[in-house]
Design a protein around this motif. Structure first.
Motif, PDB file in Angstrom:
ATOM      1  N   LEU A  79       0.818  -1.214   0.000  1.00 28.05           N
ATOM      2  CA  LEU A  79       0.000   0.000   0.000  1.00 28.05           C
ATOM      3  C   LEU A  79       0.855   1.269   0.000  1.00 28.05           C
ATOM      4  CD1 LEU A  79      -2.838  -1.046   2.462  1.00 28.05           C
ATOM      5  CD2 LEU A  79      -2.926  -0.940  -0.039  1.00 28.05           C
ATOM      6  N   GLY A  80       2.092   1.163   0.452  1.00 28.14           N
ATOM      7  CA  GLY A  80       2.988   2.317   0.479  1.00 28.14           C
ATOM      8  C   GLY A  80       3.609   2.649  -0.868  1.00 28.14           C
ATOM      9  N   ASN A  81       3.442   1.774  -1.847  1.00 29.18           N
ATOM     10  CA  ASN A  81       3.999   2.032  -3.186  1.00 29.18           C
ATOM     11  C   ASN A  81       3.482   3.329  -3.790  1.00 29.18           C
ATOM     12  OD1 ASN A  81       5.874   0.079  -3.921  1.00 29.18           O
ATOM     13  ND2 ASN A  81       4.285  -1.422  -4.326  1.00 29.18           N
ATOM     14  N   ALA A  82       2.200   3.596  -3.616  1.00 29.63           N
ATOM     15  CA  ALA A  82       1.616   4.807  -4.195  1.00 29.63           C
ATOM     16  C   ALA A  82       2.256   6.051  -3.608  1.00 29.63           C
ATOM     17  CB  ALA A  82       0.108   4.829  -3.970  1.00 29.63           C
ATOM     18  N   TYR A  83       2.507   6.031  -2.310  1.00 26.44           N
ATOM     19  CA  TYR A  83       3.143   7.184  -1.667  1.00 26.44           C
ATOM     20  C   TYR A  83       4.569   7.380  -2.180  1.00 26.44           C
ATOM     21  CZ  TYR A  83       4.914  10.344   1.864  1.00 26.44           C
ATOM     22  OH  TYR A  83       5.482  11.421   2.497  1.00 26.44           O
ATOM     23  N   ALA A  84       5.288   6.272  -2.350  1.00 23.60           N
ATOM     24  CA  ALA A  84       6.653   6.365  -2.883  1.00 23.60           C
ATOM     25  C   ALA A  84       6.648   6.952  -4.286  1.00 23.60           C
ATOM     26  CB  ALA A  84       7.317   4.994  -2.872  1.00 23.60           C
ATOM     27  N   LEU A  85       5.690   6.553  -5.090  1.00 28.47           N
ATOM     28  CA  LEU A  85       5.581   7.097  -6.449  1.00 28.47           C
ATOM     29  C   LEU A  85       5.233   8.586  -6.403  1.00 28.47           C
ATOM     30  CD1 LEU A  85       5.735   6.204  -9.421  1.00 28.47           C
ATOM     31  CD2 LEU A  85       3.251   5.936  -9.349  1.00 28.47           C
ATOM     32  N   ARG A  86       4.344   8.956  -5.496  1.00 25.71           N
ATOM     33  CA  ARG A  86       3.928  10.355  -5.351  1.00 25.71           C
ATOM     34  C   ARG A  86       5.103  11.257  -4.966  1.00 25.71           C
ATOM     35  NH1 ARG A  86      -1.253  13.010  -2.765  1.00 25.71           N
ATOM     36  NH2 ARG A  86      -2.135  11.491  -4.150  1.00 25.71           N
ATOM     37  N   CYS A  87       5.982  10.735  -4.127  1.00 26.38           N
ATOM     38  CA  CYS A  87       7.096  11.542  -3.614  1.00 26.38           C
ATOM     39  C   CYS A  87       8.350  11.483  -4.484  1.00 26.38           C
ATOM     40  CB  CYS A  87       7.455  11.077  -2.209  1.00 26.38           C
ATOM     41  SG  CYS A  87       6.162  11.318  -1.019  1.00 26.38           S
ATOM     42  N   GLY A  88       8.333  10.672  -5.517  1.00 25.05           N
ATOM     43  CA  GLY A  88       9.526  10.548  -6.352  1.00 25.05           C
ATOM     44  C   GLY A  88      10.566   9.623  -5.756  1.00 25.05           C
ATOM     45  N   SER A  89      10.149   8.715  -4.882  1.00 18.88           N
ATOM     46  CA  SER A  89      11.078   7.813  -4.205  1.00 18.88           C
ATOM     47  C   SER A  89      11.295   6.494  -4.926  1.00 18.88           C
ATOM     48  CB  SER A  89      10.565   7.511  -2.794  1.00 18.88           C
ATOM     49  OG  SER A  89      10.494   8.682  -2.037  1.00 18.88           O
ATOM     50  N   HIS A  90      10.569   6.256  -5.995  1.00 15.98           N
ATOM     51  CA  HIS A  90      10.771   5.022  -6.735  1.00 15.98           C
ATOM     52  C   HIS A  90      12.100   5.077  -7.470  1.00 15.98           C
ATOM     53  CE1 HIS A  90       7.283   2.238  -6.859  1.00 15.98           C
ATOM     54  NE2 HIS A  90       6.777   3.219  -6.138  1.00 15.98           N
TER      55      HIS A  90
END
Length: 161
Positions: free
Chosen positions: A58-69
């Motif tokens: 579920l945290g993947n979306a947040y990582a994508l939002r923040c540019g952390s991927h």
């Protein structure tokens, strides 16, 4: 309008991920205390493992939002901002398609395990479909965030450090 709805969905799933991480401390603390009293639990390992997996998906979306991927930017940055913008579009489109495929295929996998009645096989013997729900929900959350970015045509900068 649709971007706002996608933003709400992404925020709800991100909040769920953060809440799961906070809740994770409770069974771990309980197990530490119960083990010190020589009464180990049979459920904490399974539950904490499932919660950790759910939080990660579920945290993947947040990582994508923040540019952390994970991104490889060396060649794109050398080519200039216009190429970078098109590379970001392409990357987010591929991410969206991958996340949709992951959500769809893993939902079928979860349904199959539910119908077959598969369990963890541990002392707790939890139904596997409960823990596996994190996969389609995580894929859905990633797809929602990637679609939101594509619709806004706005891509986060890469985090450094």
């Amino acid at each position: 309008m649709i971007s706002r709805l996608l933003d709400i969905v992404a925020r709800v799933l991100t909040t769920a991920s953060a809440t799961i991480v906070a809740i994770l401390a409770v069974p771990v603390a309980y197990d530490a205390i119960s083990r010190s009293l020589r009464h180990p639990s049979v459920w904490v390992f399974d539950v904490s493992l499932y919660l950790m997996i759910a939080a990660a998906f579920l945290g993947n979306a947040y990582a994508l939002r923040c540019g952390s991927h994970f991104r490889m930017m060396m060649f794109v940055d050398m080519a200039g901002p216009k190429v970078r913008h098109w590379a970001d579009r392409f990357a987010f489109l591929v991410t969206f398609l991958f996340a949709l495929a992951m959500a769809w295929l893993s939902a079928g996998y979860v349904a199959e395990n539910y119908e077959m009645g598969f369990t963890s096989g541990t002392l707790f013997d939890a139904p596997l479909w409960i823990a596996q729900l994190a996969m389609p929900l995580g894929g859905l959350s990633l797809a929602v965030e990637a679609l939101r970015r594509l619709l806004l045509d706005d891509y986060p900068d890469v985090l450094e450090g």
